[in-house]
Scaffold this active site. Structure first.
Site, short mmCIF file in Angstrom:
data_model
loop_
_atom_site.label_atom_id
_atom_site.label_comp_id
_atom_site.label_asym_id
_atom_site.label_seq_id
_atom_site.Cartn_x
_atom_site.Cartn_y
_atom_site.Cartn_z
N GLY A 57 -4.85 7.73 5.41
CA GLY A 57 -3.98 8.71 6.07
C GLY A 57 -2.74 9.00 5.24
CD GLN A 59 0.63 8.17 7.34
OE1 GLN A 59 0.09 8.96 8.13
NE2 GLN A 59 0.03 7.07 6.92
CE LYS A 97 -0.07 3.99 12.98
NZ LYS A 97 0.72 4.80 12.02
CG ASP A 152 0.79 0.01 9.34
OD1 ASP A 152 0.41 0.84 10.17
OD2 ASP A 152 1.17 0.32 8.20
CB SER A 196 5.36 9.79 11.59
OG SER A 196 4.45 9.91 10.52
NE ARG A 199 -5.47 8.01 11.01
CZ ARG A 199 -4.77 7.22 10.23
NH1 ARG A 199 -5.33 6.68 9.16
NH2 ARG A 199 -3.51 6.96 10.50
NE ARG A 247 6.29 6.50 0.81
CZ ARG A 247 5.44 6.28 1.81
NH1 ARG A 247 4.34 5.58 1.61
NH2 ARG A 247 5.69 6.76 3.03
CE LYS A 299 -2.94 0.55 3.58
NZ LYS A 299 -2.74 1.81 4.31
NE ARG A 335 -4.98 -0.32 13.02
CZ ARG A 335 -4.34 -0.14 11.88
NH1 ARG A 335 -3.02 -0.04 11.87
NH2 ARG A 335 -4.99 -0.06 10.74
C1 S3P Z 1 2.67 4.75 6.24
C2 S3P Z 1 3.24 5.08 7.42
C3 S3P Z 1 2.73 4.64 8.73
C4 S3P Z 1 1.73 3.50 8.60
C5 S3P Z 1 0.76 3.72 7.48
C6 S3P Z 1 1.48 3.87 6.16
C7 S3P Z 1 3.26 5.26 4.97
O1 S3P Z 1 2.10 5.72 9.38
O2 S3P Z 1 1.03 3.31 9.80
O3 S3P Z 1 -0.14 2.62 7.37
O4 S3P Z 1 2.93 4.74 3.89
O5 S3P Z 1 4.07 6.20 5.06
P1 S3P Z 1 2.96 6.76 10.27
O6 S3P Z 1 4.01 7.25 9.40
O7 S3P Z 1 2.02 7.85 10.65
O8 S3P Z 1 3.41 5.95 11.44
#
Ligand code: S3P
Length: 434
Positions: free
Chosen positions: A94, A169, A342, A315, A167, A122, A26, A21, A346
């Protein structure tokens, strides 16, 4: 839709779970802002990645597919995105929302980002804060929640940002905004999070410097379209790694799984618990390591999960909690407060389901203590979280009664076809309208 799963059974066979995913999101984003075409194979045709694909189509990017995991993105270059006619709806994703924020902060048009009820609850302050430091103009609903309105036409400044939490993200959001900033943007994390953005930027010919825990790039360059082979998602494989470990007489081969070192916490933790998992045919595809994973039943034991594994397995904890419930002894998780923000909380959602099935557990602010035991049957609430649903589905392998998992529609966000694949491998799972 709900899952009804009969107790018992064994897992056997070979399977390739759907595409990663994180990498699928990306591939669309970087393909869109590259010059020239990007051809992706193994793309995850799940709702989350499809929402990202739709968002870039809405910003004028021509995208062919997906067709059996093949997608071609005709990149428009760093400055080629166009104003979308309506709000971009990222659904449950997210990753989609937080990374797109970074890209949109540097555009010359305004855009609105929204999502489903889960995504709109979120926290987005974690990306709004660094982007605002860079000169972005972002408005949110109360508490830094979506919908977000990102005002274009701001010249971004490069910054050095110390992430308050590990993180990927947030890191990726800042780096993507850094593409549009003058000078060198850098980030430092308290622990290593997944590094797909850095790897993929390099695959697109963009220079990214990484040393120890700091990552940097200089804005204003260009990305060159490339070919991307998306590995099978280790986060989806995780359900079957746990399933075959806990079910007696089981043996599975999971092929072409991404084993990026920033993602293999689930394997490290399962091995510490006594799991029998081996890597075969290790290779590298498009800058990402992959392998075929062989897993057999094992008697698991409870452990104190090392805190340094938390970001590497972030995850996979719902599935790991099922493993812990089947282990002999006590498993303790700490340092995992991120699990509370999340797709659901969770820690709370898993603790509730474990208690429903008769597993003793104690909720901590930043983790949980789980006593190994025996699952009874029962009815589980998922809080619309895909990973909670799939975790309790595999718990049935070691249950003494039938398990009903309510509200499983969100499984399609990350793992379309989970129920039929799981059934073909031995889980006695059936779907029914809720
Ligand atoms: C992800 C980063 C993670 C993960 C999410 C996917 C990503 O989140 O939990 O399912 O693709 O960058 P965080 O970066 O907020 O921990």
């Amino acid at each position: 839709m709900q899952f009804n799963i009969l107790p018992g059974g064994a897992m056997s066979g070979e399977a390739r779970v759907p595409g990663d995913k994180s990498i699928s999101h990306r591939s669309i984003m970087l393909g869109a802002i590259a010059n020239g075409a990007t051809r992706v194979k193994g793309f995850l045709e799940g709702e989350d990645a499809m929402a990202t694909l739709a968002a870039f189509r809405a910003m004028g990017v021509e995208i062919e597919g997906p067709n059996h995991g093949n997608v071609t993105i005709h990149g428009v270059g760093l400055r080629g995105l166009r104003v979308p006619a309506e709000a971009l709806d990222l659904g449950n994703a997210g990753t989609g929302m937080r990374l797109i924020c970074g890209l949109l902060a540097g555009q010359d048009f305004d855009a609105e980002l929204t999502g489903d009820a889960s995504l709109c609850s979120r926290p987005m302050g974690r990306v709004i804060d660094p982007l605002t430091m860079m000169g972005a103009n972002i408005q949110s609903a109360s508490g830094g929640r979506p919908p977000l309105i990102i005002r274009g036409g701001q010249q971004l400044r490069s910054i050095h940002y110390e992430l308050p939490m590990a993180s990927a993200q947030v890191k990726s959001c800042v780096l993507l905004a850094g593409l549009y900033s003058e000078g060198r943007t850098s980030v430092r994390e308290p622990g290593p999070s997944r590094d797909h953005t850095e790897r993929m930027l390099r695959g697109f010919g963009y220079s990214v410097q990484s040393n120890q825990d700091a990552i940097a790039l200089v804005g204003g360059g260009s990305l060159k379209g490339c070919d991307i082979d998306v590995p099978a998602d280790i986060s989806s494989a995780a359900f079957f790694l746990v399933a075959a470990s806990i079910a007696p007489d089981s043996e599975l081969m999971l092929t072409h799984v991404g084993i990026n070192p920033t993602r293999i916490g689930v394997i490290n933790v399962l091995r510490l618990m006594g799991a029998n998992i081996t890597f075969h045919n290790k290779r590298e595809v498009g800058g990402e390591p992959v392998a075929d994973l062989h897993v057999r039943s094992a008697q698991l034991k409870g452990i104190d999960i090392p805190v340094d594994q938390v970001p590497l397995a972030i995850d996979e904890f719902p599935a790991l909690f099922i493993a812990a419930a089947c282990a002999v002894g006590r498993t303790i998780l700490r340092g995992a407060e991120e699990l509370r923000v999340k797709e659901s909380d969770r820690i709370a959602a898993m603790a509730e389901g474990l208690s429903t099935l008769g597993i003793t557990n104690e909720v901590l602010e930043d983790g949980i203590i789980i006593e190994g035991g025996t699952f009874g049957g029962g009815v589980i609430k998922t809080y619309h979280d895909h990973r909670i649903a799939m975790s309790f589905a595999i718990a049935a392998l070691r249950a003494t009664g039938e398990i009903t998992v309510l509200d499983c529609d969100h499984v399609a966000t990350s793992f379309p076809g989970f129920d039929s694949l799981a059934r073909s491998l031995g889980l006695q799972i059936h779907t029914a309208a809720s």
